[in-house]
Design a protein around this motif. Structure first.
Motif, PDB file in Angstrom:
ATOM      1  N   GLY A  71       0.805  -1.216   0.000  1.00  0.00           N
ATOM      2  CA  GLY A  71       0.000   0.000   0.000  1.00  0.00           C
ATOM      3  C   GLY A  71       0.841   1.269   0.000  1.00  0.00           C
ATOM      4  N   LEU A  72       2.054   1.177  -0.539  1.00  0.00           N
ATOM      5  CA  LEU A  72       2.953   2.327  -0.610  1.00  0.00           C
ATOM      6  C   LEU A  72       3.122   2.756  -2.064  1.00  0.00           C
ATOM      7  CD1 LEU A  72       5.718   0.971   1.816  1.00  0.00           C
ATOM      8  CD2 LEU A  72       3.982   2.711   2.341  1.00  0.00           C
ATOM      9  N   VAL A  73       3.586   3.969  -2.260  1.00  0.00           N
ATOM     10  CA  VAL A  73       3.892   4.447  -3.606  1.00  0.00           C
ATOM     11  C   VAL A  73       5.406   4.428  -3.797  1.00  0.00           C
ATOM     12  CG1 VAL A  73       1.832   5.908  -3.758  1.00  0.00           C
ATOM     13  CG2 VAL A  73       3.974   6.875  -2.915  1.00  0.00           C
ATOM     14  N   VAL A  74       5.836   4.315  -5.030  1.00  0.00           N
ATOM     15  CA  VAL A  74       7.252   4.402  -5.350  1.00  0.00           C
ATOM     16  C   VAL A  74       7.565   5.873  -5.610  1.00  0.00           C
ATOM     17  CG1 VAL A  74       9.107   3.718  -6.918  1.00  0.00           C
ATOM     18  CG2 VAL A  74       7.272   2.094  -6.375  1.00  0.00           C
ATOM     19  N   THR A  75       8.469   6.417  -4.826  1.00  0.00           N
ATOM     20  CA  THR A  75       8.916   7.804  -4.996  1.00  0.00           C
ATOM     21  C   THR A  75      10.281   7.775  -5.659  1.00  0.00           C
ATOM     22  OG1 THR A  75       7.738   8.453  -2.987  1.00  0.00           O
ATOM     23  CG2 THR A  75       9.456   9.955  -3.794  1.00  0.00           C
ATOM     24  N   THR A  76      10.414   8.479  -6.784  1.00  0.00           N
ATOM     25  CA  THR A  76      11.702   8.484  -7.482  1.00  0.00           C
ATOM     26  C   THR A  76      12.532   9.685  -7.053  1.00  0.00           C
ATOM     27  OG1 THR A  76      10.778   9.636  -9.405  1.00  0.00           O
ATOM     28  CG2 THR A  76      10.810   7.217  -9.476  1.00  0.00           C
ATOM     29  N   TRP A  77      13.815   9.416  -6.904  1.00  0.00           N
ATOM     30  CA  TRP A  77      14.792  10.465  -6.598  1.00  0.00           C
ATOM     31  C   TRP A  77      15.812  10.476  -7.732  1.00  0.00           C
ATOM     32  CZ3 TRP A  77      16.769   9.991  -0.844  1.00  0.00           C
ATOM     33  CH2 TRP A  77      15.720  10.279   0.045  1.00  0.00           C
ATOM     34  N   PRO A  78      16.063  11.612  -8.348  1.00  0.00           N
ATOM     35  CA  PRO A  78      17.024  11.666  -9.445  1.00  0.00           C
ATOM     36  C   PRO A  78      18.428  11.222  -9.034  1.00  0.00           C
ATOM     37  CG  PRO A  78      16.041  13.840  -9.070  1.00  0.00           C
ATOM     38  CD  PRO A  78      15.421  12.899  -8.095  1.00  0.00           C
ATOM     39  N   GLU A  79      18.809  11.469  -7.793  1.00  0.00           N
ATOM     40  CA  GLU A  79      20.157  11.110  -7.362  1.00  0.00           C
ATOM     41  C   GLU A  79      20.371   9.606  -7.229  1.00  0.00           C
ATOM     42  OE1 GLU A  79      18.293  12.726  -3.405  1.00  0.00           O
ATOM     43  OE2 GLU A  79      17.891  12.862  -5.551  1.00  0.00           O
ATOM     44  N   LEU A  80      19.309   8.805  -7.348  1.00  0.00           N
ATOM     45  CA  LEU A  80      19.422   7.352  -7.267  1.00  0.00           C
ATOM     46  C   LEU A  80      19.635   6.699  -8.631  1.00  0.00           C
ATOM     47  CD1 LEU A  80      16.597   6.627  -4.646  1.00  0.00           C
ATOM     48  CD2 LEU A  80      19.078   6.769  -4.248  1.00  0.00           C
ATOM     49  N   ARG A  81      19.699   7.504  -9.677  1.00  0.00           N
ATOM     50  CA  ARG A  81      19.861   6.942 -11.026  1.00  0.00           C
ATOM     51  C   ARG A  81      21.225   6.284 -11.181  1.00  0.00           C
ATOM     52  NH1 ARG A  81      17.898   9.758 -14.739  1.00  0.00           N
ATOM     53  NH2 ARG A  81      19.177   9.021 -16.452  1.00  0.00           N
ATOM     54  N   GLU A  82      21.335   5.450 -12.190  1.00  0.00           N
ATOM     55  CA  GLU A  82      22.570   4.716 -12.450  1.00  0.00           C
ATOM     56  C   GLU A  82      23.707   5.675 -12.796  1.00  0.00           C
ATOM     57  OE1 GLU A  82      24.569   2.556 -11.857  1.00  0.00           O
ATOM     58  OE2 GLU A  82      24.222   0.766 -13.055  1.00  0.00           O
ATOM     59  N   TRP A  83      24.923   5.147 -12.742  1.00  0.00           N
ATOM     60  CA  TRP A  83      26.132   5.887 -13.060  1.00  0.00           C
ATOM     61  C   TRP A  83      25.986   6.579 -14.405  1.00  0.00           C
ATOM     62  CZ3 TRP A  83      30.971   3.172 -15.312  1.00  0.00           C
ATOM     63  CH2 TRP A  83      32.050   4.065 -15.393  1.00  0.00           C
ATOM     64  N   GLU A  84      26.219   7.871 -14.420  1.00  0.00           N
ATOM     65  CA  GLU A  84      26.227   8.656 -15.661  1.00  0.00           C
ATOM     66  C   GLU A  84      27.642   8.572 -16.227  1.00  0.00           C
ATOM     67  OE1 GLU A  84      23.698  10.115 -17.116  1.00  0.00           O
ATOM     68  OE2 GLU A  84      22.195   9.889 -15.561  1.00  0.00           O
ATOM     69  N   SER A  85      27.986   7.437 -16.816  1.00  0.00           N
ATOM     70  CA  SER A  85      29.361   7.114 -17.183  1.00  0.00           C
ATOM     71  C   SER A  85      29.925   7.946 -18.327  1.00  0.00           C
ATOM     72  CB  SER A  85      29.459   5.638 -17.569  1.00  0.00           C
ATOM     73  OG  SER A  85      28.753   5.404 -18.780  1.00  0.00           O
ATOM     74  N   GLY A  86      29.064   8.504 -19.158  1.00  0.00           N
ATOM     75  CA  GLY A  86      29.546   9.201 -20.349  1.00  0.00           C
ATOM     76  C   GLY A  86      29.855   8.258 -21.495  1.00  0.00           C
ATOM     77  N   LEU A  87      29.558   6.971 -21.291  1.00  0.00           N
ATOM     78  CA  LEU A  87      29.849   5.955 -22.308  1.00  0.00           C
ATOM     79  C   LEU A  87      28.580   5.545 -23.046  1.00  0.00           C
ATOM     80  CD1 LEU A  87      32.072   3.647 -20.090  1.00  0.00           C
ATOM     81  CD2 LEU A  87      32.870   5.157 -21.929  1.00  0.00           C
ATOM     82  N   LEU A  88      28.718   5.298 -24.341  1.00  0.00           N
ATOM     83  CA  LEU A  88      27.635   4.672 -25.087  1.00  0.00           C
ATOM     84  C   LEU A  88      27.748   3.161 -24.888  1.00  0.00           C
ATOM     85  CD1 LEU A  88      27.701   6.537 -28.525  1.00  0.00           C
ATOM     86  CD2 LEU A  88      26.043   6.805 -26.666  1.00  0.00           C
ATOM     87  N   PRO A  89      26.627   2.446 -24.843  1.00  0.00           N
ATOM     88  CA  PRO A  89      26.733   0.987 -24.796  1.00  0.00           C
ATOM     89  C   PRO A  89      27.572   0.499 -25.977  1.00  0.00           C
ATOM     90  CG  PRO A  89      24.484   1.681 -24.357  1.00  0.00           C
ATOM     91  CD  PRO A  89      25.240   2.911 -24.804  1.00  0.00           C
ATOM     92  N   SER A  90      28.563  -0.352 -25.678  1.00  0.00           N
ATOM     93  CA  SER A  90      29.465  -0.821 -26.722  1.00  0.00           C
ATOM     94  C   SER A  90      29.928  -2.239 -26.424  1.00  0.00           C
ATOM     95  CB  SER A  90      30.682   0.099 -26.824  1.00  0.00           C
ATOM     96  OG  SER A  90      31.465   0.000 -25.652  1.00  0.00           O
ATOM     97  N   ALA A  91      30.494  -2.871 -27.420  1.00  0.00           N
ATOM     98  CA  ALA A  91      30.990  -4.235 -27.260  1.00  0.00           C
ATOM     99  C   ALA A  91      32.177  -4.295 -26.306  1.00  0.00           C
ATOM    100  CB  ALA A  91      31.385  -4.813 -28.622  1.00  0.00           C
TER     101      ALA A  91
END
Length: 175
Positions: A71-91
């Motif tokens: 019975g709770l809501v999911v609250t999003t926090w921007p600071e919890l986002r994944e690493w902003e690595s600066g990399l494009l997905p690559s092989a």
């Protein structure tokens, strides 16, 4: 009593496309959605007061079934986002991540260094403790963010443990 933070690394997600920027709305796979549903009983035992998440869909989808069951809501926090690595997905992403873990002060292009991510994760832990004292908080997260949050909390995490982290995975931190 300190704040107990129960981190959940997201379940299996759709793989990012190589050579193009990752996107926040990348969802869980059907297996990932089933895994998220199967976490409800296990996560409900923690009796969280709040459910927080990275704003990235795969993290939200992983904790949403438990939030709904409680019975709770999911609250999003921007600071919890994944690493902003600066990399494009690559092989060759593993080579680039290995370099970053060996040199956490290094940033790829305009991306965030792992040291900067550790600082961001530490501030998020402090905010959780301040806003939810003496409570349990459930947090939908990502592998690299979670690993660096463990480092910020004084726990051990390295590239090998990050690479070996299953999807989903549960870790507890006390602040």
């Amino acid at each position: 009593m300190p704040t107990r933070i129960v981190f959940v690394r997201h379940a299996e997600s759709v793989r990012p496309s190589l050579g193009v920027p990752d996107y926040d709305e990348r969802p869980l796979t059907s297996a990932g959605l089933k895994a998220a549903d199967s976490l409800v009983a296990r996560l409900s035992v923690f009796a969280p007061e709040a459910v927080l998440s990275s704003p990235q869909l795969r993290a939200v989808q992983t904790v949403a079934p438990t939030a709904t069951a409680l019975g709770l809501v999911v609250t999003t926090w921007p600071e919890l986002r994944e690493w902003e690595s600066g990399l494009l997905p690559s092989a060759d992403w593993e080579r680039l991540y290995t370099h970053s873990w060996a040199h956490p002060e290094f940033a790829h292009g305009s991306g965030e260094s792992l040291d900067a991510l550790t600082l961001r994760a530490g501030k998020a832990l402090e905010r959780m403790a301040a806003e939810h004292p003496d409570a349990t908080v459930l947090v939908g997260s990502h592998g690299t963010f979670l690993s660096r949050a463990l480092v910020a909390a004084g726990r051990h995490a390295d590239w090998e443990s990050c690479r070996a982290m299953p999807m989903p995975a549960i870790y507890e931190v006390v602040c």
